[in-house]
Design a protein around this motif. Structure first.
Motif, PDB file in Angstrom:
ATOM      1  N   TRP A  93       0.831  -1.210   0.000  1.00 40.50           N
ATOM      2  CA  TRP A  93       0.000   0.000   0.000  1.00 40.50           C
ATOM      3  C   TRP A  93       0.861   1.253   0.000  1.00 40.50           C
ATOM      4  CZ3 TRP A  93      -2.126   2.746   4.772  1.00 40.50           C
ATOM      5  CH2 TRP A  93      -2.985   3.797   4.394  1.00 40.50           C
ATOM      6  N   PHE A  94       1.853   1.279   0.867  1.00 36.58           N
ATOM      7  CA  PHE A  94       2.741   2.443   0.934  1.00 36.58           C
ATOM      8  C   PHE A  94       3.423   2.711  -0.409  1.00 36.58           C
ATOM      9  CE2 PHE A  94       3.593   1.707   5.757  1.00 36.58           C
ATOM     10  CZ  PHE A  94       2.403   2.340   6.073  1.00 36.58           C
ATOM     11  N   ALA A  95       3.768   1.640  -1.137  1.00 32.39           N
ATOM     12  CA  ALA A  95       4.464   1.800  -2.415  1.00 32.39           C
ATOM     13  C   ALA A  95       3.585   2.496  -3.450  1.00 32.39           C
ATOM     14  CB  ALA A  95       4.920   0.436  -2.934  1.00 32.39           C
ATOM     15  N   ARG A  96       2.288   2.413  -3.273  1.00 34.02           N
ATOM     16  CA  ARG A  96       1.367   3.090  -4.212  1.00 34.02           C
ATOM     17  C   ARG A  96       1.175   4.563  -3.858  1.00 34.02           C
ATOM     18  NH1 ARG A  96      -1.347  -1.937  -3.400  1.00 34.02           N
ATOM     19  NH2 ARG A  96      -2.898  -0.991  -2.008  1.00 34.02           N
ATOM     20  N   GLU A  97       1.643   4.945  -2.684  1.00 42.58           N
ATOM     21  CA  GLU A  97       1.546   6.332  -2.233  1.00 42.58           C
ATOM     22  C   GLU A  97       2.878   7.040  -2.501  1.00 42.58           C
ATOM     23  OE1 GLU A  97      -1.241   7.665  -0.684  1.00 42.58           O
ATOM     24  OE2 GLU A  97      -2.319   5.761  -0.921  1.00 42.58           O
ATOM     25  N   ARG A  98       2.859   8.341  -2.565  1.00 41.68           N
ATOM     26  CA  ARG A  98       4.097   9.108  -2.740  1.00 41.68           C
ATOM     27  C   ARG A  98       4.525   9.601  -1.363  1.00 41.68           C
ATOM     28  NH1 ARG A  98       3.284  13.237  -7.676  1.00 41.68           N
ATOM     29  NH2 ARG A  98       5.534  13.402  -7.347  1.00 41.68           N
ATOM     30  N   LEU A  99       5.365   8.822  -0.700  1.00 39.95           N
ATOM     31  CA  LEU A  99       5.685   9.072   0.700  1.00 39.95           C
ATOM     32  C   LEU A  99       7.070   9.683   0.860  1.00 39.95           C
ATOM     33  CD1 LEU A  99       4.301   5.790   2.309  1.00 39.95           C
ATOM     34  CD2 LEU A  99       3.119   7.962   1.929  1.00 39.95           C
ATOM     35  N   GLU A 100       7.153  10.647   1.766  1.00 38.46           N
ATOM     36  CA  GLU A 100       8.435  11.260   2.117  1.00 38.46           C
ATOM     37  C   GLU A 100       9.292  10.289   2.920  1.00 38.46           C
ATOM     38  OE1 GLU A 100      10.911  14.818   2.083  1.00 38.46           O
ATOM     39  OE2 GLU A 100       9.064  14.280   0.998  1.00 38.46           O
ATOM     40  N   PHE A 101       8.648   9.511   3.789  1.00 36.07           N
ATOM     41  CA  PHE A 101       9.331   8.505   4.594  1.00 36.07           C
ATOM     42  C   PHE A 101       8.277   7.571   5.187  1.00 36.07           C
ATOM     43  CE2 PHE A 101       8.450  12.103   7.388  1.00 36.07           C
ATOM     44  CZ  PHE A 101       7.909  11.514   8.520  1.00 36.07           C
ATOM     45  N   VAL A 102       8.731   6.449   5.740  1.00 34.00           N
ATOM     46  CA  VAL A 102       7.881   5.549   6.525  1.00 34.00           C
ATOM     47  C   VAL A 102       8.552   5.370   7.878  1.00 34.00           C
ATOM     48  CG1 VAL A 102       6.905   3.240   6.734  1.00 34.00           C
ATOM     49  CG2 VAL A 102       7.051   4.320   4.482  1.00 34.00           C
ATOM     50  N   ILE A 103       7.775   5.526   8.942  1.00 37.00           N
ATOM     51  CA  ILE A 103       8.334   5.394  10.285  1.00 37.00           C
ATOM     52  C   ILE A 103       7.606   4.289  11.044  1.00 37.00           C
ATOM     53  CG2 ILE A 103       6.834   7.217  11.254  1.00 37.00           C
ATOM     54  CD1 ILE A 103       9.324   7.970  13.028  1.00 37.00           C
ATOM     55  N   GLN A 104       8.384   3.439  11.713  1.00 42.95           N
ATOM     56  CA  GLN A 104       7.788   2.444  12.614  1.00 42.95           C
ATOM     57  C   GLN A 104       8.044   2.917  14.039  1.00 42.95           C
ATOM     58  OE1 GLN A 104       9.245   0.156  14.812  1.00 42.95           O
ATOM     59  NE2 GLN A 104      11.411   0.626  14.376  1.00 42.95           N
ATOM     60  N   LEU A 105       7.005   2.803  14.870  1.00 45.43           N
ATOM     61  CA  LEU A 105       6.986   3.450  16.184  1.00 45.43           C
ATOM     62  C   LEU A 105       7.453   2.553  17.327  1.00 45.43           C
ATOM     63  CD1 LEU A 105       3.614   5.361  15.763  1.00 45.43           C
ATOM     64  CD2 LEU A 105       5.929   6.289  15.557  1.00 45.43           C
ATOM     65  N   GLY A 106       8.224   1.527  17.016  1.00 46.72           N
ATOM     66  CA  GLY A 106       8.806   0.707  18.065  1.00 46.72           C
ATOM     67  C   GLY A 106       8.143  -0.638  18.235  1.00 46.72           C
ATOM     68  N   ASP A 107       8.853  -1.541  18.914  1.00 52.49           N
ATOM     69  CA  ASP A 107       8.454  -2.935  19.076  1.00 52.49           C
ATOM     70  C   ASP A 107       8.306  -3.616  17.719  1.00 52.49           C
ATOM     71  OD1 ASP A 107       8.605  -2.611  21.776  1.00 52.49           O
ATOM     72  OD2 ASP A 107       6.491  -2.968  22.195  1.00 52.49           O
ATOM     73  N   LEU A 108       9.350  -3.532  16.928  1.00 58.06           N
ATOM     74  CA  LEU A 108       9.386  -4.300  15.685  1.00 58.06           C
ATOM     75  C   LEU A 108       9.294  -5.787  15.991  1.00 58.06           C
ATOM     76  CD1 LEU A 108      12.084  -2.858  13.226  1.00 58.06           C
ATOM     77  CD2 LEU A 108       9.661  -3.282  12.757  1.00 58.06           C
ATOM     78  N   VAL A 109       9.878  -6.205  17.109  1.00 55.59           N
ATOM     79  CA  VAL A 109       9.889  -7.623  17.482  1.00 55.59           C
ATOM     80  C   VAL A 109       9.413  -7.793  18.912  1.00 55.59           C
ATOM     81  CG1 VAL A 109      11.738  -8.216  15.886  1.00 55.59           C
ATOM     82  CG2 VAL A 109      12.318  -7.497  18.209  1.00 55.59           C
ATOM     83  N   ASP A 110       8.990  -9.015  19.218  1.00 56.98           N
ATOM     84  CA  ASP A 110       8.657  -9.324  20.600  1.00 56.98           C
ATOM     85  C   ASP A 110       9.933  -9.519  21.401  1.00 56.98           C
ATOM     86  OD1 ASP A 110       6.539 -10.015  22.589  1.00 56.98           O
ATOM     87  OD2 ASP A 110       7.626 -11.911  22.631  1.00 56.98           O
ATOM     88  N   LYS A 111      10.931 -10.130  20.767  1.00 55.62           N
ATOM     89  CA  LYS A 111      12.243 -10.306  21.387  1.00 55.62           C
ATOM     90  C   LYS A 111      13.170 -10.947  20.361  1.00 55.62           C
ATOM     91  CE  LYS A 111      10.645 -14.704  23.305  1.00 55.62           C
ATOM     92  NZ  LYS A 111      10.379 -15.475  24.540  1.00 55.62           N
ATOM     93  N   GLY A 112      14.463 -10.765  20.549  1.00 57.66           N
ATOM     94  CA  GLY A 112      15.439 -11.547  19.812  1.00 57.66           C
ATOM     95  C   GLY A 112      15.991 -10.934  18.541  1.00 57.66           C
ATOM     96  N   ILE A 113      17.307 -11.010  18.385  1.00 56.06           N
ATOM     97  CA  ILE A 113      17.969 -10.461  17.209  1.00 56.06           C
ATOM     98  C   ILE A 113      17.621 -11.242  15.949  1.00 56.06           C
ATOM     99  CG2 ILE A 113      20.089 -11.813  17.545  1.00 56.06           C
ATOM    100  CD1 ILE A 113      19.798  -8.167  16.266  1.00 56.06           C
ATOM    101  N   ASP A 114      17.396 -12.555  16.059  1.00 55.14           N
ATOM    102  CA  ASP A 114      17.019 -13.341  14.881  1.00 55.14           C
ATOM    103  C   ASP A 114      15.689 -12.868  14.320  1.00 55.14           C
ATOM    104  OD1 ASP A 114      19.324 -14.794  15.147  1.00 55.14           O
ATOM    105  OD2 ASP A 114      18.365 -16.526  16.096  1.00 55.14           O
ATOM    106  N   ASN A 115      14.746 -12.575  15.201  1.00 57.87           N
ATOM    107  CA  ASN A 115      13.447 -12.059  14.753  1.00 57.87           C
ATOM    108  C   ASN A 115      13.603 -10.687  14.114  1.00 57.87           C
ATOM    109  OD1 ASN A 115      11.812 -14.258  15.576  1.00 57.87           O
ATOM    110  ND2 ASN A 115      11.841 -13.527  17.687  1.00 57.87           N
ATOM    111  N   LEU A 116      14.465  -9.845  14.689  1.00 59.44           N
ATOM    112  CA  LEU A 116      14.696  -8.525  14.115  1.00 59.44           C
ATOM    113  C   LEU A 116      15.285  -8.645  12.709  1.00 59.44           C
ATOM    114  CD1 LEU A 116      14.716  -5.442  14.406  1.00 59.44           C
ATOM    115  CD2 LEU A 116      16.997  -5.644  15.413  1.00 59.44           C
ATOM    116  N   ASP A 117      16.244  -9.518  12.533  1.00 56.06           N
ATOM    117  CA  ASP A 117      16.851  -9.692  11.212  1.00 56.06           C
ATOM    118  C   ASP A 117      15.817 -10.139  10.183  1.00 56.06           C
ATOM    119  OD1 ASP A 117      19.344  -8.900  12.069  1.00 56.06           O
ATOM    120  OD2 ASP A 117      20.075 -10.939  12.417  1.00 56.06           O
TER     121      ASP A 117
END
Length: 290
Positions: free
Chosen positions: A61-85
């Motif tokens: 959806w974002f790719a169809r919009e003309r966006l200046e940036f995309v921001i994620q507001l934290g808690d990308l993962v529940d835990k763990g570097i493997d999940n983050l990767d």
């Protein structure tokens, strides 16, 4: 006081569209909160594994919009570097990515986390013409935060929870200085943080430990237009002293068509859109009639 869920109904969408007419925004940006991805089974309504599919859907959806940036507001993962990767490898974006640190992210070694997110430090600022964006980190409050938590526990405050945090020390002074600079330059400012600061915009147990102090800083700065956060997965919205406070619903517990947001920026208002509706957020007048 009770938090106010954000109205992104079809009715709200039609009203906003009618008010907008043919006007075009100055620019737009995308927002996501609390993917909290983990390779683990669904629990307590949190669909941990499904967050990757939801992220892909939002990215399309974002790719169809003309966006200046995309921001994620934290808690990308529940835990763990493997999940983050895995999340970072799955996140495809045509717009620059911006990151906020959440309490679950902060369980990862700090240097490793910042390295993966390509951040020099967890609080920073960036700009678009006429606008300044400030990203805060409420997860590194140290001894001062520990004292706040103990005081809140002693007075039986609902936000006396280890999953919250505070804005303290050098970062607090940095916030004051950045807002003062924005006001001096006639810029509007939007502040991003994982944690909410307005009781009407969330459930009170999710509030930043020193939310009152941060509110005072925001209200003393004419530049501030909005504070946008995650953390409370239900989402919410409130207004105080003309500043908009928005809690974006968490991806891990919600339909991506409702919780992924595009924000259209206009001189006097914001349009916050999901794929299922839109709400118009009026901004307080700038000092000097700007």
């Amino acid at each position: 006081m009770h938090y106010v869920p954000m109205d992104l109904s079809r009715r709200s969408f039609l009203g906003a569209a009618a008010g907008l007419g043919r006007a075009a925004p100055q620019f737009s940006f995308g927002v996501l909160a609390d993917l909290q991805y983990a390779d683990q089974d669904t629990a307590n309504g949190r669909e941990y594994r499904r967050s990757l599919d939801k992220l892909r859907s939002a990215s399309e959806w974002f790719a169809r919009e003309r966006l200046e940036f995309v921001i994620q507001l934290g808690d990308l993962v529940d835990k763990g570097i493997d999940n983050l990767d895995r999340v970072l490898a799955s996140w495809k974006s045509t717009a620059p990515k911006r990151h906020v640190i959440g309490n679950h992210d902060a369980e990862i070694d700090r240097a490793t986390l910042l390295g993966r997110l390509k951040l020099e430090r967890a609080y920073y600022q960036f700009a678009a013409p006429g606008w300044r964006f400030l990203v805060l980190d409420g997860t590194q409050s140290g001894a001062e935060g520990a004292r706040m938590l103990e005081e809140l526990r002693a007075s039986k405050q609902p936000n006396a929870q280890t999953w919250n945090g505070a804005i303290v020390g050098e970062q607090k002074e940095w916030l004051r200085k950045a807002l003062k600079q924005a006001s001096a330059k006639g810029e509007r400012a939007i502040v991003f943080c994982h944690f909410p600061v307005l009781p009407e915009s969330c459930r009170r147990e999710h509030l930043l430990w020193n939310w009152r102090e941060v509110l005072d800083i925001l209200e003393a700065a004419p530049a501030v237009a909005a504070w946008i956060n995650g953390h409370d997965h239900r989402g919410g919205h409130g207004v105080r002293a003309g500043v908009q406070y928005v809690t974006v619903p968490g991806v891990v517990e919600n339909d991506i068509r409702d919780c992924a947001r595009v924000v259209d920026v206009f001189p006097g208002h914001l349009l916050m859109r999901s794929q299922n509706g839109t709400q118009r957020l009026e901004l307080r007048a700038e000092e000097g009639g700007g």
